[in-house]
Design an enzyme around this catalytic site. Structure first.
Site, PDB file in Angstrom:
ATOM      1  N   CYS A  91      50.949  21.200  43.700  1.00  0.00           N
ATOM      2  CA  CYS A  91      50.701  21.457  44.682  1.00  0.00           C
ATOM      3  C   CYS A  91      50.195  20.594  45.655  1.00  0.00           C
ATOM      4  CB  CYS A  91      49.350  21.966  45.168  1.00  0.00           C
ATOM      5  SG  CYS A  91      48.807  24.523  44.410  1.00  0.00           S
ATOM      6  N   GLU A 109      47.832  20.259  48.294  1.00  0.00           N
ATOM      7  CA  GLU A 109      46.388  19.688  48.844  1.00  0.00           C
ATOM      8  C   GLU A 109      46.468  18.490  47.221  1.00  0.00           C
ATOM      9  OE1 GLU A 109      48.227  22.225  48.309  1.00  0.00           O
ATOM     10  OE2 GLU A 109      46.458  24.267  49.229  1.00  0.00           O
TER      11      GLU A 109
HETATM   12  N1  THU Z   1      50.997  25.845  46.480  1.00  0.00           N
HETATM   13  C1  THU Z   1      50.694  24.032  46.918  1.00  0.00           C
HETATM   14  O1  THU Z   1      51.526  24.079  47.663  1.00  0.00           O
HETATM   15  N2  THU Z   1      49.456  24.727  47.333  1.00  0.00           N
HETATM   16  C2  THU Z   1      49.147  25.502  47.835  1.00  0.00           C
HETATM   17  O2  THU Z   1      47.824  26.064  47.629  1.00  0.00           O
HETATM   18  C3  THU Z   1      49.171  26.659  47.177  1.00  0.00           C
HETATM   19  C4  THU Z   1      51.006  27.053  46.173  1.00  0.00           C
HETATM   20  C5  THU Z   1      52.989  25.374  46.331  1.00  0.00           C
HETATM   21  C6  THU Z   1      53.511  25.749  44.432  1.00  0.00           C
HETATM   22  C7  THU Z   1      54.167  25.598  44.811  1.00  0.00           C
HETATM   23  O3  THU Z   1      55.460  24.747  44.564  1.00  0.00           O
HETATM   24  C8  THU Z   1      55.140  26.842  45.833  1.00  0.00           C
HETATM   25  O4  THU Z   1      53.550  26.127  46.582  1.00  0.00           O
HETATM   26  C9  THU Z   1      55.071  27.884  45.555  1.00  0.00           C
HETATM   27  O5  THU Z   1      54.045  28.528  45.157  1.00  0.00           O
END
Ligand code: THU
Length: 136
Positions: free
Chosen positions: A53, A55
């Site tokens: 993700c 973060e």
């Molecule tokens: N994702 C994030 O980058 N941060 C989050 O807190 C939730 C989900 C990303 C993971 C994945 O690449 C996409 O969003 C869809 O879930």
């Protein structure tokens, strides 16, 4: 560093999102107590599980550069190609990573349609968190 400026950094970070599987692009900007800002985006993988993700990308970049203390993180996300028009709250795994390095006053800055940005504390979004320190 204002919340709006940090959120603008998250939008810049999102431009580098690698999300060919979900087509959901995210960005984060992490403000360390040193004053430095670390950007992160989501980095997906064909095997899905290794996806990172935005973060956590920002946190791991910062920690690997020696940072250990943090003020705030701004997060944004939306379908790739669209401008984020609602809040994109961090997933549970990312909240747990924040918990490792941040106290309850750490601030999470999200989009707000009326005010531009809205800040939450880690205590608000991760109550009753697991803290090994409590058992020592
Ligand atoms: N994702 C994030 O980058 N941060 C989050 O807190 C939730 C989900 C990303 C993971 C994945 O690449 C996409 O969003 C869809 O879930």
């Amino acid at each position: 560093m204002t919340d709006r400026k940090l959120y603008a950094e998250a939008l810049k970070a999102r431009e580098n999102s690698y999300c060919p599987y979900s087509n959901f692009a995210t960005g984060a900007a992490l403000l360390a107590k040193s004053g430095k800002v670390y950007r992160g985006c989501n980095v997906e993988n064909a095997a899905y599980g290794p996806t990172n993700c935005a973060e956590r990308t920002a946190f791991f970049k910062a920690v690997s550069e020696g940072e250990r203390e943090f003020e705030a993180i701004a997060v944004c996300g939306a379908v790739q190609g669209q401008v984020p028009d609602k809040a994109c709250p961090p997933c549970g795994v990312c909240r747990q990573v924040m918990s490792e390095f941040c106290d309850g006053n750490f601030r999470i800055i999200l989009y707000d349609p009326e005010k531009g940005t809205k800040a939450y504390t880690l205590d608000e979004i991760l109550p009753q968190r697991f803290d090994l320190g409590e058992y020592k």
